[in-house]
Design a protein around this motif. Structure first.
Motif, mmCIF file in Angstrom:
data_model
loop_
_atom_site.group_PDB
_atom_site.id
_atom_site.type_symbol
_atom_site.label_atom_id
_atom_site.label_comp_id
_atom_site.label_asym_id
_atom_site.label_seq_id
_atom_site.Cartn_x
_atom_site.Cartn_y
_atom_site.Cartn_z
ATOM 1 N N GLN A 64 0.897 -1.288 -0.107
ATOM 2 C CA GLN A 64 -0.257 0.020 0.241
ATOM 3 C C GLN A 64 0.878 1.156 0.062
ATOM 4 N N ALA A 65 1.830 1.197 0.990
ATOM 5 C CA ALA A 65 2.786 2.273 0.939
ATOM 6 C C ALA A 65 3.554 2.677 -0.349
ATOM 7 N N VAL A 66 3.976 1.682 -0.821
ATOM 8 C CA VAL A 66 4.952 1.510 -2.015
ATOM 9 C C VAL A 66 4.179 2.118 -3.183
ATOM 10 N N PHE A 67 2.981 1.606 -3.348
ATOM 11 C CA PHE A 67 2.189 2.099 -4.525
ATOM 12 C C PHE A 67 1.449 3.299 -4.557
ATOM 13 N N SER A 68 1.246 3.818 -3.341
ATOM 14 C CA SER A 68 0.438 5.070 -3.322
ATOM 15 C C SER A 68 1.442 6.212 -3.893
ATOM 16 N N PRO A 69 0.946 6.990 -4.629
ATOM 17 C CA PRO A 69 1.661 8.141 -5.375
ATOM 18 C C PRO A 69 2.347 9.013 -4.222
ATOM 19 N N ARG A 70 1.966 9.440 -3.267
ATOM 20 C CA ARG A 70 2.704 10.224 -2.415
ATOM 21 C C ARG A 70 2.791 9.339 -1.077
ATOM 22 N N MET A 71 4.038 8.909 -0.779
ATOM 23 C CA MET A 71 4.033 7.999 0.196
ATOM 24 C C MET A 71 3.917 8.392 1.506
ATOM 25 N N LYS A 72 2.877 7.752 2.210
ATOM 26 C CA LYS A 72 2.560 8.454 3.581
ATOM 27 C C LYS A 72 3.118 7.700 4.451
ATOM 28 N N ILE A 73 4.506 8.026 4.708
ATOM 29 C CA ILE A 73 5.103 7.266 5.774
ATOM 30 C C ILE A 73 5.874 8.145 6.798
ATOM 31 N N GLN A 74 5.940 7.498 8.203
ATOM 32 C CA GLN A 74 6.446 8.563 9.093
ATOM 33 C C GLN A 74 7.559 7.677 9.841
ATOM 34 N N PRO A 75 8.834 7.355 9.340
ATOM 35 C CA PRO A 75 9.715 6.578 9.830
ATOM 36 C C PRO A 75 10.227 6.999 11.301
ATOM 37 N N GLY A 76 10.617 6.019 12.024
ATOM 38 C CA GLY A 76 11.405 6.491 13.406
ATOM 39 C C GLY A 76 11.734 5.143 14.085
ATOM 40 N N ILE A 77 13.024 5.453 14.755
ATOM 41 C CA ILE A 77 13.467 4.441 15.578
ATOM 42 C C ILE A 77 13.186 4.593 16.988
ATOM 43 N N ILE A 78 12.524 3.582 17.648
ATOM 44 C CA ILE A 78 12.188 3.516 18.910
ATOM 45 C C ILE A 78 13.128 2.564 20.027
#
Ligand code: NA
Ligand code: NA
Lengths: 159, 750, 122, 491, 137, 134, 87
Positions: A78-92
């Protein structure tokens, strides 16, 4: 005890792959496994009885893992194919409840295989697992979800 | 005869032992040449009968080479000279080199030389001759370098070796040609060959050999330099024997190669020039040995001149050669030994510093006097007779100007004779100088005495001289040698010679002062320049080729490869194989990716990055194997690629990173492209050929029934072609051993 | 029927490998790219291995296919962990949009990893 | 049986040396193995009376399995390999280099011999590749054993160029297989006739380069002088004697058995290569100031003689080539070993730092001069017969140019050896040199004397070896005997 | 690499890989595999273990020093080839016999020699490199 | 198919050779790996393509045709293994060379005795021995 | 072209993506991710080919590959760990 189980396991594996279900082949497989375990002697000194139970709990656990992987992959898709990648990366930093090597490893691997999270490393004192998340809007929520869905499952299998 | 030569060699090998164990070893060792002299003398009657002796045994039958000897008058004269003079030389050496630490070695080599020289003049098969010829060069090399601590000795030895052995190589080619032309390897059987198309080539080659050995112009320069050798060597090798080998060869080949215009004119011209060169250079020196050396050069010129005259004259040429040869050997050998004795006793060889010697060294004085008479060509010694006959020959066949020049050349002999005698009678004797031991004066005295004896009674020599002349002429010659030939033109020339010689003697101080000043440009300069040039060329070439750059070596290799294969292939054009398998789209894609990845890897600056990117090639190849039904290959390829990457990573972990990389050079790109193109071209050509399926069919059929395995590839590996695999595991095992050795050493050091 | 199951599994496998491939190209940084390979990649391969097991319906093949699957499930996360950790240690920075980095500053020089100090306990 | 022994003897020796952990045992094993190899070589040669010897590995018939074949060429090379092995082993035993021995020196030497003899005896082109690799890897490890700076620097070049030659060889084999479908040499011989001439001569050139790299001919020789002076002398002596000869052997084999069709092109190229190798090698040798480097270039140069005979391709010429190869193996090994002794006694291999050996060590001078004169082709030493034969063959063929070069190079060699003799032996030592008067090297002189006397003996009594060389040459020029022996039929 | 996760996993993988390696070796005569491939897998097992647990831990799991294995492997290969020679047949001629119902032949024994040689050689190389890499880590 | 592979092999050879000519030895080694792969592909192509089955005999013994040519596969296996052995040795050799010589530049590795002085042949040496060319 | 052969080609079409990452990097770890993907695809290809060709032998290729891909990643990861960011 645990060594014996493992030995039997390997022998069954041997029989399955060679497709020769004779007593002779059983002995060959058993002997070969035995030899290998003999080589790996130093590995088998602690808590070997656990292994036997693990053998029974394994299938259930495997199914759970499989399902989590499917879910996680769909989420990536889903993330990969969405035109604007809606991700919020982080390290916890995730505080571990599990203790043994096996448990920690299982949990870490499971975390990697499941949605949006990826185990980076375990702290030296084994108290904290550092996890990279793709969707870390709220670090607490991520930690909670790991605890609820994964850590509990692991504990159930191993204890 | 073979026995004699063998004994000579074996005797030589014993010499060091004899020298070490006996006090007066020289006298004992002299028994060897003496015995041989007596042996050869005993053959005189038979040979003079006109029946040459032959003897030969198989040596290398595969090549048709025989150890074959032939004794006629010419050989016999030389054999007698070699052994006879050799006897005195051995005796003389014992006195001259008394106490020298290397004396044993000296005997060994000089006797080896004697044996070789003997073999040379007796040889009939051309290979035998050549072997002996080179052996004389070798021994001469070791003898000239006897005073090896001196740079000049070493240089002279090398020079002599290069010139004579170099000529020898030309001679070898010439002799091979000759024997091929003649259809026989035996010198005694050579027919007349002037008409053969290869005549000139063979002649030139043979002359090169003979001229270098006999110090003919322009190769004469090595001979005076060879005087760095101890005097016995100079006396023996470089005047009486070895230098005459070339002359001997010319004489031997005269019947076969002579009687052509080229032969006579070349020999006469070079002989005369050599004679005059030797004569002229006499005026540049005051050293006794040098003077004698130049006189030897002149005499050798005269002998070659004489051989050139042989086909043009009735018999004067041949007889003159025979007589002058003996005369020169006797007087020159004696003079050298005497010069050595003087040097040994007086401590100098400079004629300007010697005086009054006769009073302290009377025996030597007598010997020198007699020899000088012969040198000057004065009666009643053999030198006179020799020169007379030569003059007769010249008068018969040579143009007047040549005769004139010859007279001039001989005149210098007279000058030199005077120069040699004067120190004995002029001035005060030096302090503390006295006659040497008998070993020092015996040789000169006997040799000079022999000259006198034969001069007084030429009949003693006449039969042998006729035999020699016959051999040189190629047909029977009879000539009556006389001491007093009566008044004729030759006698007049002799008189002129002596007068001219005396005149030159009086001019000598002025000539010397004029000529000895500046270094004279000559062939030796050319030789030195050649040697220097050679070394410079070598060093330059080494800098160009062996420059230490791995890349350069690889470029050479690829360039050579592209050149050679291209040369073979390009004219044949392009091939386009027929009946190839259809294209699979997935494989097409794979091929494209592999090429792209490989090219992309070239642009990277990180090593491991490059390894990783090139991994696409390895993976692509594996996939290709997979999709082309080669599972074993695919697995192996994957595993090996992986392990290689791991190994490289392990190493790169431990070495510093790549610094600045220079940009790619156009030549590299060109070479790489050309090579890749060539491989493609070769493959297309290959695919155009039908491949025989027999091997694979056999393996497929036999794999299960006879190899008891279903995996044909594995059965090939462990059974059909198991030996390949054996080698393969040896390679892997050794690689492991090598890695271990490379790294373990380091561990020990730390 | 089983044919269709094979096709389904294969299609799914190809699909997820495509997801991984696109993810590897499109994701903003290394860590996010690793999400793509470690999840979608593993699943893609796993589905195809399952397809093999279904296709042949033989015990030995199934055993091999499933053991292959087990290997992958076992190794993929470990590989991701090793690579991610190494990359982090070597200084590969997370992309700019990375919200929080609680790992920062916890590696010692000898690559030993410390827990967060009590003060920063989550 | 006889044909496999020269492979099995060193193979067994090598493996035992690997398995047996005791150094002393390894030393005796090594010597015993070398002697056994020599015996095996002699035995093989006597067996040749009954004709060409053949063994089908694994009992699979030719051309399917791998064939081992011994004709006179192979057997002679194997025999001389045994001689060199014995000599070098004797020398090495005295050298007593414990660290290297602990790293597998003896096993490596015998693996090298395995590779060499395998290459000489195999009748299969791919198997030849494999043996080449075995000898290469053994030589790589021997080259860098001890890992000193010079060894590594030279070893890198040797390794790199050898890798290249391996790849070329492998590609050439692949192309040949793809064009014919055969690997067995006899089988190939019956099939190459059908090839397109252009492809055939192109393949010939590819093999020329691949083997030329191993044989170290112009312009592919640079690796050799770069590397041979670096390792301990026993190792370079072994290499010098054996390795290039394997390349020469391979060239002779393929250019008499397979590529005999476009000789006007191929063998003329070989003649050019031969001439340039002779000349360039000899010239470069003059530009060197160190003994082993000089010898390395001499080694290169003299490979040209062997190629010259191959290029002329007449019975006489090939006789010369074969004889020369055999002779050169002995002579150059002897010279390298002498170089080792000189270095030991004089403390250096650099000419200007040497001197005085003639006075102090006259026997060493003898052991130097005999092979040196032989190298220069002077009579009555063994090298002379080879040179004489080659010159005669060249003149017979009307190839005057190459004869002139050959003779000139003889002279240049003489000059080079003369320089060495003058500097190391004749000259005064520049300083109070290391241990000029040292004694106790007799045990190491023994193998040198053996080789040197062989050089003299083969000169004085050249007939036996020349006759055998001639037999080898005749077999090479009439390959039907070889094909018949391997395939059982002459197609 | 001193990480808990890897160390735990590698214990399982080590034994699995070793078994797979022998499986590949013995089956190689009939299906893809064989001595070389089997050996590479075994090397992989040890390399993995060394990577995770350190060199000395991996060395303890080895019965013989790697280079001895090379000699042993070559010796086995040689002996398997000599059997034919002792039967008056050419070197490396196959001799077959049955053991416990399994068809065993000298070519298979030869393959075991291949396995041991390759395994020993590569392992020795990797161990040696690991040894020298210790300083870096 | 074979033609396409011919071009691939040629291309890989070109790339590999170019890398082998680069000054750095690691690049040489990578070039060797590429060229080795190319040579293996060459042999593979030489055995001709177009098979449908791997060279395995089914248990019954009846071959399924057309099988892939097994001989090139065996040859390539041998070649791969040998190439691997060489590469492994080479990696470590270069590594040690780097440690001892301080460089991996193949153009900057002087040869032993490359510059040993030459003895004088023609002119008498002035100072005790060491002199440059004649 | 059958469905499965089409799937084979489709699988191969993921390779350009992987190659893109392999070549572009930017860090070595990124390249390793690309390589990882390539090996994953290769495993899948081998498995798929085991179906397409009807030969289970290719399944073994897939298994061996899966195991070794892991090793390669570990080996490279170790290198990356001890080298500063970038190449
Ligand atoms: Na070589
Ligand atoms: Na050599």
């Amino acid at each position: 005890m645990r060594a014996f189980t493992y030995n039997l396991l390997l022998t069954i594996f041997w029989l399955a792959v060679t497709e020769v279900f004779t007593l002779g082949n059983f002995l060959v497989g058993f002997a070969l496994s035995f030899l290998i375990l003999l080589l790996a002697r130093p590995l088998f000194d602690e808590a070997s009885r656990r292994y036997f139970t693990l053998f029974w709990k394994l299938p259930r656990f495997a199914l759970l893992m499989l399902w989590e992987i499917v879910l996680s992959s769909l989420r990536v898709a889903q993330a990969v194919f969405s035109p604007r990648m809606k991700i919020q990366p982080g390290i916890i930093a995730y505080p571990l409840e599990v203790k043994s090597d096996l448990e920690i490893t299982l949990l870490a691997n499971l975390i990697t295989l499941t949605p949006g999270t990826l185990s980076l490393d375990v702290s030296h004192d084994r108290k904290v697992l550092y996890v990279h998340g793709m969707f870390v809007d709220d670090p607490q929520a991520v930690a909670r979800s790991i605890h609820e869905s994964l850590e509990k499952a692991v504990l159930e299998v191993t204890r | 005869m073979i026995g004699a030569v063998l004994i000579a060699f074996l005797g030589a090998l014993l010499a060091p032992w004899v020298e070490r164990n006996l006090k007066q070893a020289n006298w004992v060792l002299a028994l060897l040449p003496l015995g041989l002299t007596i042996y050869f003398a005993s053959l005189l009657p038979a040979v003079l009968e006109g029946a040459p002796l032959r003897h030969s045994v198989d040596w290398v039958p595969t090549l048709g080479v025989r150890l074959s000897f032939y004794l006629d008058g010419l050989s016999l004269l030389f054999a007698l000279l070699i052994c006879g003079i050799g006897t005195f030389i051995v005796i003389y050496s014992g006195g001259y080199l008394k106490g020298h630490p290397d004396l044993g070695r000296f005997y060994l080599i000089i006797l080896l030389f004697m044996a070789s020289m003997l073999g040379l003049v007796l040889a009939d098969h051309f290979v035998t001759l050549f072997v002996m010829w080179e052996l004389t060069s070798l021994t001469s090399y070791l003898l000239i370098g006897f005073n090896h601590r001196e740079f000049r000795s070493r240089r002279a030895a090398l020079q002599a070796l290069l010139v004579t052995a170099g000529g020898g190589l030309a001679l070898l080619a010439g002799l091979i040609l000759l024997s091929g032309m003649a259809g026989t390897p035996y010198l005694s059987e050579l027919p007349a060959l002037q008409q053969h198309p290869l005549y000139l080539s063979a002649l030139v080659l043979v002359l090169l050999g003979a001229f270098t050995k006999s110090a003919q112009f322009p190769f004469h320069f090595w001979l005076p330099n060879a005087m760095e050798a101890p005097t016995p060597v100079s006396a023996y090798l470089h005047s009486a024997t070895m230098v005459k080998a070339g002359v001997y060869l010319l004489a031997r080949l005269q019947p076969s190669l002579g009687s052509s215009e080229v032969w006579s004119s070349v020999l006469m011209a070079f002989g005369l020039v050599t004679l005059l060169t030797g004569a002229t250079l006499t005026f540049r020196h005051t050293d006794l040995k040098r003077l004698l050396a130049y006189s030897t050069v002149a005499a050798l010129g005269a002998l070659v001149f004489a051989i050139g005259l042989v086909p043009l004259t009735s018999y004067y040429g041949a007889v003159g050669f025979a007589t002058f040869l003996l005369a020169h050997s006797l007087y020159k050998g004696g003079l050298f030994m005497a010069a050595g004795a003087v040097d040994h006793e007086a401590g100098t060889r400079d004629i300007h510093q010697l005086s009054g010697l006769f009073r302290v060294m009377p025996i030597t004085g007598v010997a020198v006097g007699l020899a000088a008479l012969s040198l000057a060509g004065l009666p009643p010694v053999l030198g006179f007779i020799g020169k007379e006959v030569l003059y007769m020959a010249s008068l018969q066949a040579a143009p007047a100007w040549m005769v004139g020049l010859a007279v001039l050349g001989f005149a210098v002999g007279a000058t030199l004779a005077t120069l040699l005698v004067v120190p004995f009678f002029r001035g005060q004797p030096p302090e503390g100088v006295h006659e040497g031991s008998p070993s020092l004066w015996l040789g000169p005295l006997v040799l000079a005495g022999l000259g006198l004896l034969v001069g007084l009674f030429p009949g003693l020599y006449n039969p042998l001289a006729d035999a020699v002349a016959s051999a040189v002429k190629g047909k029977a010659v009879e000539y009556h040698l006389k001491l007093w030939p009566g008044f004729n033109l030759a006698l007049l020339l002799s008189l002129l010679t002596v007068l001219l010689g005396l005149g030159l003697y009086f001019l000598y101080p002025r000539l010397w002062a004029w000529m000895a000043t500046d270094p004279l440009p000559g062939p030796e300069n050319a030789y030195n320049a050649l040697l220097r040039g050679l070394m410079r060329l070598a060093v330059g070439l080494a800098r160009l080729l062996q420059n230490g750059s791995l890349r350069a070596y690889l470029v050479w290799t690829f360039a050579g490869l592209v050149g050679l294969v291209g040369l073979a292939l390009l004219p044949k054009g392009l091939a386009w194989p027929q009946g190839a398998a259809p294209l699979k789209p997935a494989l097409g894609l794979l091929v494209g990716l592999m090429l792209l990845g490989a090219l992309a890897a070239l642009r990277l600056r990180s090593h491991l990055g490059m390894v990783v990117v090139v991994g696409i090639v390895g993976a692509g190849v594996a996939l290709l194997f997979l999709l082309q039904n080669a599972p074993d290959l695919a697995i192996t390829q994957f595993l090996v690629e992986t392990l290689t990457a791991i190994l490289i990573a392990l190493v790169l972990l431990q070495i510093p990173r790549l610094g600045r990389v220079p940009p790619g050079r156009p030549l590299d790109k060109l070479v790489a492209l050309a090579f890749g193109g060539l491989i493609t071209l070769l493959m297309l050509h290959m695919l155009g050929q039908p491949i025989a399926p027999h091997l694979s069919r056999f393996f497929a059929e036999k794999s299960l029934p006879e190899g008891f395995g279903q995996n044909i590839v594995n059965v090939i590996l462990v059974d059909f072609r198991g030996l390949d695999t054996f080698g393969e595991i040896a390679v892997v095992g050794l690689a492991g051993l090598g890695v271990y050795a490379l790294l373990r050493r380091r561990k020990e050091e730390h | 029927m089983l044919d269709w199951l094979v096709y389904l599994l294969v299609s799914g496998g190809v699909f997820f490998l495509f997801v991984a491939a696109v993810g590897v190209v499109r994701m903003p940084d290394l860590y996010n790219r690793m999400h793509a390979t470690s999840k979608a990649g593993t699943l893609g391969v796993g589905l195809i291995l399952l397809a093999v097991a279904v296709f042949y319906q033989e015990l030995s093949v199934a055993a091999r296919a499933l053991s292959g699957l087990a290997f992958i499930i076992l190794t993929a996360p470990v590989a991701a962990h090793a690579l991610g950790r190494a990359a982090y240690l070597s200084g590969v920075k997370p992309s700019e949009e990375t919200y929080v980095d609680e790992l920062a500053g916890h590696y010692r020089v000898n690559h030993q990893l410390e827990s967060p100090r009590p003060s920063e306990k989550p | 049986m006889s044909v496999i022994l020269p492979l099995l003897v060193p193979l067994t020796t090598a493996i035992l040396c690997l398995v047996v952990p005791y150094r002393t045992a390894q030393r005796y094993l090594s010597l015993a193995g070398a002697l056994a190899l020599l015996a095996a070589g002699l035995y093989l040669l006597t067996q040749l009376e009954d004709g060409i010897q053949v063994m089908q590995m694994g009992n699979w018939p030719a051309p399917f399995g791998i064939t081992f074949v011994a004709d006179h060429l192979s057997a002679l090379l194997v025999l001389v390999t045994g001689v060199v092995a014995v000599a070098v082993t004797l020398y090495a035993l005295e050298e007593n280099d414990a660290p290297r021995e602990r790293q597998g020196y003896h096993a490596l030497v015998h693996f090298l011999l395995v590779g060499v003899n395998g290459a000489f005896l195999t009748g299969d082109i791919f198997n030849l590749y494999v043996w080449f690799e075995v000898l290469l890897i053994s030589s790589f490890v021997l080259m860098v054993l001890g890992a000193e700076r010079a060894q590594l620097s030279g070893g890198v070049k040797y390794f790199a160029v050898s890798l290249l030659s391996s790849i070329l060889f492998l590609s050439a084999v692949g192309l040949l297989y793809g064009a014919t479908g055969a690997l067995n040499l006899a089988d190939l011989a019956t099939r190459v006739e059908a090839l397109a001439p252009g492809l055939r001569s192109a393949l010939a050139m590819l093999f020329l380069v691949a083997f030329g790299l191993k044989a170290a001919v112009f312009p592919f020789f640079f690796w050799l002088p770069a590397s041979y002076p670096a390792p301990p002398v026993t190792i370079s002596a072994l290499f010098a004697g054996l390795l290039t000869k394997v390349g020469v052997y391979a060239l002779i084999r393929v250019f008499t058995l397979l590529f005999t069709y476009e000789t006007a092109f191929t063998h003329q190229v070989i003649l050019w290569v031969a001439g340039l190798t002779l000349l360039v090698g000899a010239l470069l040798a003059l530009a060197q100031g160190e003994l082993r480097r000089i010898l390395s270039f001499q080694l290169v140069s003299h490979i040209g003689y062997m190629l010259m005979g191959l290029g002329l391709l007449s019975p006489l010429a090939l006789t010369g080539s074969v004889f020369y190869a055999l002779n050169h193996m002995l002579v150059i090994s002897a010279l390298f070993l002498v170089a080792g002794l000189i270095q030991r006694l004089g403390g250096s291999g650099v000419l200007v730092r040497l001197g005085g050996l003639y006075r102090q060590q006259p026997w060493l001078a003898v052991w130097f001069l005999l092979p040196a004169f032989s190298l220069a082709g002077l009579p009555p030493f063994s090298g002379f017969w080879a040179k004489f034969t080659l010159a005669a063959a060249g003149l017979e063929a009307g190839q005057y140019g190459i004869v002139a070069v050959a003779l000139l190079v003889g002279l240049l060699t003489l000059l080079s050896m003369g320089i060495v003799f003058a500097e190391a032996f004749w000259k005064e030592p520049p300083k109070a040199s290391a241990n000029l008067e040292a004694r106790g090297w007799a045990a190491q002189a023994l193998p040198i004397a053996l080789l040197a006397l062989l050089a003299l003996g083969l000169g004085l009594w050249a007939e036996p070896l020349l006759r055998l060389s001639q037999k080898a040459a005749l077999e090479l020029l009439e390959p039907s005997g070889y094909i018949q022996a391997v395939l059982g039929v002459s197609r | 690499m001193n990480t808990l996760i890897l160390q735990t996993t590698s214990r399982f993988l080590f034994t699995l890989l070793l078994l797979l390696s022998i499986f590949l070796l013995l089956r190689g005569h009939n299906e893809p595999g064989g001595g070389f491939i089997g050996a590479l897998v075994a090397v992989g097992a040890y390399a993995l273990y060394a990577l995770a647990h350190g060199l000395s831990a991996a060395r303890q799991l080895l019965p013989l020093p790697p280079l001895r294995l090379v000699g042993l492997g070559l010796l086995i290969a040689l002996l398997s080839g000599l059997v034919g020679l002792l039967n008056q047949q050419p070197f490396m001629t196959g001799v077959w016999f049955k053991v416990l119902g399994l068809k065993l032949g000298t070519p298979v024994i030869f393959d075991i020699g291949v396995y041991l040689t390759v395994f020993g050689a590569l392992l020795s190389a990797i161990f040696a490199l690991e040894e020298s890499a210790k300083e870096v880590r | 198919m074979e033609v396409l592979l011919s071009f691939l092999v040629g291309g890989l050879f070109a790339v590999g050779v170019y890398l082998m000519l680069r000054p750095h030895l690691i690049q040489f080694l990578i070039g060797f790996l590429v060229v080795g792969n190319a040579a293996n592909l060459l042999i593979f192509t030489a055995g001709r393509l177009g098979s449908q089955f791997p060279p395995l005999v089914p248990p019954g013994g009846e071959l399924l045709e057309p099988i892939a040519n097994p001989l090139p596969q065996a040859l390539i296996l041998t070649a791969i293994v040998i190439g691997f052995g060489l590469a492994a040795f080479g990696i470590v050799l270069f590594f040690r060379a780097q440690q001892e010589l301080g460089t991996l530049n193949g153009e900057a590795m002087p040869e032993q005795f490359e510059t040993a002085p030459l003895p004088s042949l023609v002119d008498e040496p002035q100072t005790p021995q060491e002199r440059v060319p004649a | 072209m059958s469905f499965l052969e089409g799937a084979l080609l489709a699988l191969a079409l993921t390779l350009p993506f992987a190659l893109y990452r392999l070549v572009r990097g930017p860090t070595l770890a990124d390249r390793v991710v690309g390589l990882d993907l390539i090996t994953s695809v290769s495993v899948a290809l081998a498995a798929l080919y085991a179906i397409v060709s009807g030969q289970t032998a290719f399944l073994d290729v897939a298994i061996a590959l899966a195991l070794f891909a892991f090793l390669a990643t570990l080996g490279l990861a170790r290198y990356i760990e001890y080298h500063r960011q970038g190449e």
